[in-house]
Motif scaffolding. Structure first.
Motif, PDB file in Angstrom:
ATOM      1  N   SER A 152       0.942  -1.253  -0.197  1.00  0.00           N
ATOM      2  CA  SER A 152       0.057  -0.001   0.142  1.00  0.00           C
ATOM      3  C   SER A 152       0.759   1.119  -0.001  1.00  0.00           C
ATOM      4  O   SER A 152       0.332   2.369  -0.654  1.00  0.00           O
ATOM      5  CB  SER A 152      -0.878   0.101   1.149  1.00  0.00           C
ATOM      6  N   ALA A 153       2.072   1.238   0.768  1.00  0.00           N
ATOM      7  CA  ALA A 153       2.692   2.336   0.809  1.00  0.00           C
ATOM      8  C   ALA A 153       4.139   2.465  -0.110  1.00  0.00           C
ATOM      9  O   ALA A 153       4.868   3.250  -0.255  1.00  0.00           O
ATOM     10  CB  ALA A 153       3.274   2.663   2.156  1.00  0.00           C
ATOM     11  N   ALA A 154       4.422   1.204  -0.409  1.00  0.00           N
ATOM     12  CA  ALA A 154       5.785   1.047  -1.054  1.00  0.00           C
ATOM     13  C   ALA A 154       5.772  -0.275  -1.979  1.00  0.00           C
ATOM     14  O   ALA A 154       5.289  -1.372  -1.592  1.00  0.00           O
ATOM     15  CB  ALA A 154       7.060   1.215  -0.371  1.00  0.00           C
ATOM     16  N   HIS A 155       6.503  -0.309  -3.111  1.00  0.00           N
ATOM     17  CA  HIS A 155       6.775  -1.544  -4.010  1.00  0.00           C
ATOM     18  C   HIS A 155       8.144  -1.845  -3.894  1.00  0.00           C
ATOM     19  O   HIS A 155       9.030  -1.047  -4.053  1.00  0.00           O
ATOM     20  CB  HIS A 155       6.273  -1.287  -5.407  1.00  0.00           C
ATOM     21  N   SER A 202      13.377  -0.107  -3.085  1.00  0.00           N
ATOM     22  CA  SER A 202      12.006   0.213  -2.547  1.00  0.00           C
ATOM     23  C   SER A 202      11.589   1.451  -3.397  1.00  0.00           C
ATOM     24  O   SER A 202      12.343   2.473  -3.312  1.00  0.00           O
ATOM     25  CB  SER A 202      11.916   0.445  -1.201  1.00  0.00           C
ATOM     26  N   PHE A 203      10.287   1.667  -3.871  1.00  0.00           N
ATOM     27  CA  PHE A 203       9.532   2.621  -4.498  1.00  0.00           C
ATOM     28  C   PHE A 203       8.429   3.047  -3.900  1.00  0.00           C
ATOM     29  O   PHE A 203       7.615   2.221  -3.621  1.00  0.00           O
ATOM     30  CB  PHE A 203       9.519   2.473  -6.094  1.00  0.00           C
ATOM     31  N   PRO A 204       8.203   4.302  -3.412  1.00  0.00           N
ATOM     32  CA  PRO A 204       6.829   4.739  -2.891  1.00  0.00           C
ATOM     33  C   PRO A 204       5.777   4.335  -3.962  1.00  0.00           C
ATOM     34  O   PRO A 204       6.244   4.454  -5.266  1.00  0.00           O
ATOM     35  CB  PRO A 204       6.995   6.120  -2.555  1.00  0.00           C
ATOM     36  N   THR A 205       4.624   4.514  -3.729  1.00  0.00           N
ATOM     37  CA  THR A 205       3.515   4.482  -4.584  1.00  0.00           C
ATOM     38  C   THR A 205       2.894   5.469  -5.201  1.00  0.00           C
ATOM     39  O   THR A 205       1.786   5.504  -5.682  1.00  0.00           O
ATOM     40  CB  THR A 205       2.132   3.612  -3.731  1.00  0.00           C
ATOM     41  N   LEU A 231       6.172   5.830  -9.284  1.00  0.00           N
ATOM     42  CA  LEU A 231       6.058   4.748 -10.148  1.00  0.00           C
ATOM     43  C   LEU A 231       6.486   4.886 -11.387  1.00  0.00           C
ATOM     44  O   LEU A 231       6.929   3.844 -12.071  1.00  0.00           O
ATOM     45  CB  LEU A 231       4.448   4.599 -10.325  1.00  0.00           C
ATOM     46  N   GLN A 232       6.409   6.133 -12.070  1.00  0.00           N
ATOM     47  CA  GLN A 232       6.979   6.426 -13.068  1.00  0.00           C
ATOM     48  C   GLN A 232       8.587   6.147 -13.134  1.00  0.00           C
ATOM     49  O   GLN A 232       9.284   5.572 -13.979  1.00  0.00           O
ATOM     50  CB  GLN A 232       6.857   7.807 -13.852  1.00  0.00           C
ATOM     51  N   ARG A 233       9.191   6.600 -12.141  1.00  0.00           N
ATOM     52  CA  ARG A 233      10.635   6.458 -11.823  1.00  0.00           C
ATOM     53  C   ARG A 233      11.146   4.827 -11.705  1.00  0.00           C
ATOM     54  O   ARG A 233      12.064   4.308 -12.290  1.00  0.00           O
ATOM     55  CB  ARG A 233      10.990   6.955 -10.541  1.00  0.00           C
ATOM     56  N   TRP A 236      13.703   2.838 -14.112  1.00  0.00           N
ATOM     57  CA  TRP A 236      14.835   2.127 -13.826  1.00  0.00           C
ATOM     58  C   TRP A 236      14.732   0.773 -14.518  1.00  0.00           C
ATOM     59  O   TRP A 236      15.658   0.229 -14.694  1.00  0.00           O
ATOM     60  CB  TRP A 236      14.667   2.003 -12.241  1.00  0.00           C
ATOM     61  N   LEU A 237      13.543   0.062 -14.390  1.00  0.00           N
ATOM     62  CA  LEU A 237      13.361  -1.075 -15.305  1.00  0.00           C
ATOM     63  C   LEU A 237      13.877  -0.881 -16.683  1.00  0.00           C
ATOM     64  O   LEU A 237      14.604  -2.198 -17.151  1.00  0.00           O
ATOM     65  CB  LEU A 237      12.091  -1.876 -15.171  1.00  0.00           C
ATOM     66  N   THR A 238      13.361   0.030 -17.197  1.00  0.00           N
ATOM     67  CA  THR A 238      14.045   0.145 -18.750  1.00  0.00           C
ATOM     68  C   THR A 238      15.576   0.258 -18.739  1.00  0.00           C
ATOM     69  O   THR A 238      16.160  -0.261 -19.763  1.00  0.00           O
ATOM     70  CB  THR A 238      13.453   1.395 -19.213  1.00  0.00           C
ATOM     71  N   ALA A 239      16.112   0.844 -17.666  1.00  0.00           N
ATOM     72  CA  ALA A 239      17.570   1.261 -17.674  1.00  0.00           C
ATOM     73  C   ALA A 239      18.151  -0.229 -17.432  1.00  0.00           C
ATOM     74  O   ALA A 239      19.422  -0.470 -17.986  1.00  0.00           O
ATOM     75  CB  ALA A 239      17.782   2.139 -16.495  1.00  0.00           C
ATOM     76  N   CYS A 240      17.570  -0.963 -16.814  1.00  0.00           N
ATOM     77  CA  CYS A 240      18.152  -2.345 -16.553  1.00  0.00           C
ATOM     78  C   CYS A 240      17.808  -3.369 -17.426  1.00  0.00           C
ATOM     79  O   CYS A 240      17.994  -4.634 -17.264  1.00  0.00           O
ATOM     80  CB  CYS A 240      17.630  -2.872 -14.968  1.00  0.00           C
ATOM     81  N   ARG A 241      17.348  -3.015 -18.612  1.00  0.00           N
ATOM     82  CA  ARG A 241      17.156  -3.852 -19.707  1.00  0.00           C
ATOM     83  C   ARG A 241      16.233  -4.923 -19.459  1.00  0.00           C
ATOM     84  O   ARG A 241      16.180  -6.197 -19.810  1.00  0.00           O
ATOM     85  CB  ARG A 241      18.328  -4.606 -20.188  1.00  0.00           C
ATOM     86  N   VAL A 242      15.177  -4.843 -18.424  1.00  0.00           N
ATOM     87  CA  VAL A 242      13.798  -5.736 -18.119  1.00  0.00           C
ATOM     88  C   VAL A 242      12.893  -5.586 -19.147  1.00  0.00           C
ATOM     89  O   VAL A 242      12.383  -4.586 -19.702  1.00  0.00           O
ATOM     90  CB  VAL A 242      13.354  -5.332 -16.699  1.00  0.00           C
TER      91      VAL A 242
END
Length: 464
Positions: free
Chosen positions: A32-35, A50-53, A58-60, A64-70
């Motif tokens: 609910s507060a972080a992913h 960990s990223f807040p919600t 969420l855009q950040r 980050w996933l895009t930069a990590c080639r996920v």
């Protein structure tokens, strides 16, 4: 007699052990507060973050996933917290799967948000996760409207119960002389009572000509003890009920507009809309607009031709299962997803249990509701329900009939099946033939024969 050896089952074809099917996969543990997000260890010095919600965070996360080639992401279905990040990832082109938490159990003694996301990542890299079903975006929006509509109906039903309680506390026995206090007669009387009218003779003048109770009975029922606190509760609940009715009307307009928008994006079906099975007579809680026409244009078939499924039930089913039946390879996969198929547990060649799996699947609940209405109908499905209910009970008969309905819906949407009810008599005749064939084989095995008591003829070879 030589005993035959039991054949060993064919091994299931599967990829090589520990083959990395999705090397660019990440796992997300939603909260609910972080992913908490885990990427492959070789993609970042800090592979778990960990990223807040909040939306900007969420855009950040996605950047980050895009930069990590996920390219592939797995997440657990945790409440409704997964929906925003799922929609953002899907819009950005990621291959996202939503997994059932019951199917993804962590190792004992290693339960934490960090280990959960790493566990999801590792399982998804090896291709050991199976995604949950989620329909197309247009159907998801329709499902949201209809689920909200169901919530409005349930809330309005609770208000009706509170109004009945207030009436009983004042000894105004309106529910005894009126079948529905929210009908034409009931609402007129309730509005007059709230407006200050107490004379039962004047209140009884609102009696509709279709009301079964006489005017004298209504006068006797409306002679009560009107206390201010109960009148106040009645007034507020009536105002809330009427507000919910206005919200239902607005929701129906939104559903009608969205259905028309979905139908406009599809080609006209080659087969015209068949005639309705019965005269259109929507119930109190059903939409007042035409449901069958846009649904027929959207799917090319008319699900309401199947016994036990009306237009509104078909609309709710469509919002839960969508229109693309290729998401399930066979009808057995479909009924298994609905948890209407037996969950066989076999060990040592013995069947330990075949109970259906408990589930909160809304589509399965609709199929069961349709099966319950078939018990007293003179249809083939009704005859099947009665036969199974006599043999193993009503509860299991409802599940078995619901599974038959699900198979019919699957075939109708996938293969454009045109369902025609053969009737209860045809089903009973077919079942009688099947029983005779089984009895004849059993009698021949024991060295006996069957005799028709009405004609005295020996039954042999009559049933092939």
């Amino acid at each position: 007699m030589k005993r035959q050896r039991r054949q060993s089952p064919q091994p299931r074809t599967s990829p090589a052990a520990l083959e990395r099917l999705h090397p660019n996969a990440a796992g997300i543990d939603c909260g609910s507060a972080a992913h908490f997000v885990a990427v492959p260890p070789d993609r970042d010095p800090t592979p778990v973050r960990s990223f807040p919600t909040f939306t900007a965070d969420l855009q950040r996360l996605v950047d980050w996933l895009t930069a990590c080639r996920v390219t592939h992401v797995a997440m657990e279905a945790t409440g409704v917290y997964w929906i925003p990040i799922f929609e953002i990832l899907d819009a950005r082109g990621f291959q996202v799967i939503l997994v059932n938490a019951r199917h993804v159990k962590n190792l004992p003694g290693r339960k934490s948000d960090v280990s959960d996301c790493e566990w999801l990542r590792d399982l998804h890299i090896l291709g050991l996760l199976r995604g949950s079903f989620r329909p197309a975006d247009g159907i998801v929006a329709l499902r949201g409207y209809l689920r909200h509509r169901t919530t409005l109906i349930e809330s309005a039903g609770a208000l009706v119960q509170r109004m009945q309680k207030a009436l009983v506390q004042m000894n105004v026995q309106l529910p005894l002389v009126v079948s529905d206090i929210t009908g034409v007669t009931g609402l007129r009387i309730l509005r007059d009572i709230v407006a200050g009218q107490r004379d039962p003779l004047q209140l009884a003048q609102h009696r509709d000509y279709r009301c079964h109770a006489s005017e004298a009975e209504i006068v006797a029922a409306l002679t009560g003890h009107y206390r201010p606190e109960h009148l106040f509760a009645l007034q507020q609940n009536l105002e809330l009920f009427e507000m919910y009715q206005r919200q239902l009307t607005a929701c129906d307009l939104a559903v009608e507009a969205h259905l028309a928008q979905l139908a406009a994006t599809t080609a006209l079906p080659p087969v015209p809309l068949p005639a309705a099975r019965r005269r259109p007579n929507p119930r109190d809680n059903e939409p007042r607009f035409d449901v069958r026409t846009p649904m027929h244009q959207l799917t090319g078939v008319d699900l309401s031709q199947i016994d036990g499924i009306g237009p509104y039930t078909a609309l709710r089913l469509l919002s839960e299962i969508g229109t693309d039946m290729t998401r399930w390879p066979t009808e057995k996969h479909f009924t298994s997803w609905l948890t209407l198929a037996p969950q066989n547990k076999i060990s040592g060649g013995r069947l330990l249990s075949s109970r259906t799996q408990p589930s909160a699947n809304r589509a399965a609940a609709l199929f069961r509701l349709g099966a319950m209405t078939l018990g007293r109908t003179q249809t083939a499905l009704g005859a099947f329900y009665r036969r199974v209910a006599f043999r193993i009970g009503k509860a299991k008969a409802i599940t078995a009939t619901a599974r038959k309905l699900a198979v019919l819906v699957y075939r109708t949407l996938k293969d454009h099946l045109v369902y025609v009810d053969p009737g209860a008599a045809a089903y009973e005749a077919k079942d009688r033939t099947r029983v005779l064939r089984r009895l004849q084989h059993r009698a021949e095995h024991l060295g006996f024969g069957l005799v028709n008591l009405s004609t005295g003829e020996v039954v042999e070879g009559a049933v092939s």
